[in-house]
Design a protein around this motif. Structure first.
Motif, PDB file in Angstrom:
ATOM      1  N   UNK A 193      69.414 -15.355  39.168  1.00  0.00           N
ATOM      2  CA  UNK A 193      69.463 -15.020  37.749  1.00  0.00           C
ATOM      3  C   UNK A 193      68.060 -14.944  37.151  1.00  0.00           C
ATOM      4  N   UNK A 194      67.200 -15.866  37.560  1.00  0.00           N
ATOM      5  CA  UNK A 194      65.827 -15.881  37.036  1.00  0.00           C
ATOM      6  C   UNK A 194      65.099 -14.590  37.391  1.00  0.00           C
ATOM      7  N   UNK A 195      65.269 -14.129  38.626  1.00  0.00           N
ATOM      8  CA  UNK A 195      64.597 -12.905  39.061  1.00  0.00           C
ATOM      9  C   UNK A 195      65.144 -11.689  38.312  1.00  0.00           C
ATOM     10  N   UNK A 196      66.455 -11.605  38.182  1.00  0.00           N
ATOM     11  CA  UNK A 196      67.056 -10.480  37.476  1.00  0.00           C
ATOM     12  C   UNK A 196      66.683 -10.489  35.993  1.00  0.00           C
ATOM     13  N   UNK A 197      66.701 -11.662  35.395  1.00  0.00           N
ATOM     14  CA  UNK A 197      66.360 -11.793  33.983  1.00  0.00           C
ATOM     15  C   UNK A 197      64.913 -11.386  33.732  1.00  0.00           C
ATOM     16  N   UNK A 198      64.027 -11.798  34.604  1.00  0.00           N
ATOM     17  CA  UNK A 198      62.622 -11.444  34.448  1.00  0.00           C
ATOM     18  C   UNK A 198      62.420  -9.934  34.567  1.00  0.00           C
ATOM     19  N   UNK A 199      63.135  -9.296  35.471  1.00  0.00           N
ATOM     20  CA  UNK A 199      63.033  -7.842  35.611  1.00  0.00           C
ATOM     21  C   UNK A 199      63.462  -7.140  34.321  1.00  0.00           C
ATOM     22  N   UNK A 200      64.570  -7.587  33.738  1.00  0.00           N
ATOM     23  CA  UNK A 200      65.048  -6.985  32.492  1.00  0.00           C
ATOM     24  C   UNK A 200      64.080  -7.259  31.353  1.00  0.00           C
ATOM     25  N   UNK A 201      63.562  -8.470  31.296  1.00  0.00           N
ATOM     26  CA  UNK A 201      62.606  -8.793  30.232  1.00  0.00           C
ATOM     27  C   UNK A 201      61.350  -7.932  30.347  1.00  0.00           C
ATOM     28  N   UNK A 202      60.921  -7.630  31.573  1.00  0.00           N
ATOM     29  CA  UNK A 202      59.758  -6.753  31.747  1.00  0.00           C
ATOM     30  C   UNK A 202      60.082  -5.339  31.267  1.00  0.00           C
ATOM     31  N   UNK A 203      61.268  -4.859  31.592  1.00  0.00           N
ATOM     32  CA  UNK A 203      61.670  -3.538  31.113  1.00  0.00           C
ATOM     33  C   UNK A 203      61.651  -3.476  29.588  1.00  0.00           C
ATOM     34  N   UNK A 204      62.155  -4.526  28.965  1.00  0.00           N
ATOM     35  CA  UNK A 204      62.175  -4.564  27.498  1.00  0.00           C
ATOM     36  C   UNK A 204      60.757  -4.606  26.945  1.00  0.00           C
ATOM     37  N   UNK A 205      59.913  -5.413  27.560  1.00  0.00           N
ATOM     38  CA  UNK A 205      58.533  -5.535  27.094  1.00  0.00           C
ATOM     39  C   UNK A 205      57.800  -4.205  27.164  1.00  0.00           C
ATOM     40  N   UNK A 206      58.035  -3.449  28.224  1.00  0.00           N
ATOM     41  CA  UNK A 206      57.374  -2.153  28.393  1.00  0.00           C
ATOM     42  C   UNK A 206      57.921  -1.126  27.406  1.00  0.00           C
TER      43      UNK A 206
END
Length: 261
Positions: free
Chosen positions: A14-27
């Motif tokens: 979950x941590x890895x998937x969440x971080x990927x989504x958060x990066x997408x949002x940040x970009x």
């Protein structure tokens, strides 16, 4: 989480998937904006909600009252904000106002009335139990973005086709002013903004551009109704490009949904 997955392994996933989504949002998020990430936990256990809370998730979404009611009760100690995002039957309003901070699927006048009455009952229940009153209920007006012109782009598909039939919900754009007036007139409800799902057969950017235009018109009359609930796993970037303030992300964080039994 499957029976063969340990809590530690599931947390790491979950941590890895969440971080990927958060990066997408940040970009993708425009400079100076801070969109709210709502993690949709449909069909996943309360144990996943607890793990997500430990990873900093504060907003959780569900689209069925029975599931949302049970999970919110099981995780009440976490202080999460629960968002009801599915089509809501009026007879479920009394249950939903017990746990939901927001309803993202207000699409008809009868539901506005039901939510208003349910809020009155809930506040009285809390007063009788010497509990503090609950906050006003945020209401997003769900819009049907499908193009009614059968010859045009984004044409409404027939029932049974992907994106067709009555399952997706939403009011017609022409009905939004009356719906907004009804919500704004109820003291227990707060007009939070608009919500929509991009039609599957259309470019999501074009659909969300229409939603943004509807939001602009709504805010001209109700400046506080600034929310745009739009964007899921497949189209969050397009939603953010058109003003989304709330994203509803499920599978890209939690993985493929488990089989429903």
């Amino acid at each position: 989480m499957t029976s063969s997955t340990s809590p530690a392994a599931r947390r790491d996933e979950l941590a890895a998937r969440l971080e990927t989504v958060r990066r997408r949002i940040s970009v993708a998020a425009p400079a100076g904006t801070d969109p709210t990430l709502i993690v949709v936990t449909k069909y996943f256990p309360a144990a996943d909600v607890e793990l997500l809370a430990g990873l900093g998730v504060q907003d959780v979404g569900e689209n069925k009252d029975q599931e949302a009611s049970a999970k919110s009760a099981e995780t009440a100690q976490l202080g999460l904000s629960w968002h009801f995002i599915g089509q809501l039957q009026s007879n479920k309003a009394k249950s939903v106002v017990r746990y939901a901070a927001a309803v993202h699927s207000v699409d008809r006048l009868s539901l506005v009335s039901a939510l208003d009455k349910a809020m009155t009952v809930e506040q009285q229940r809390r007063a009788d139990a010497d509990l503090p009153p609950r906050a006003v209920l945020d209401c997003f007006l769900q819009v049907d973005l499908r193009n009614p012109d059968p010859s045009g782009p984004g044409a409404v598909p027939a029932a049974g086709e992907p994106g067709g039939g009555p399952g997706r919900g939403g009011a017609m754009p022409a009905d939004l002013p009356a719906l907004a007036d009804a919500v704004a007139a109820r003291p227990g409800l707060r007009l939070a903004g608009v919500m929509a799902v991009a039609p599957l057969q259309e470019d999501p950017g074009a659909a969300f551009a229409r939603l943004q235009a509807l939001s602009d018109r709504l805010r001209a009359e109700y400046p506080e109704a600034s929310g745009i609930s739009a964007g899921m796993s497949r189209d969050l970037e397009a939603a953010l490009a058109h003003g989304a303030t709330h994203l509803r992300i499920g599978s890209d964080i939690l993985g493929p949904r488990p089989a429903v039994r």
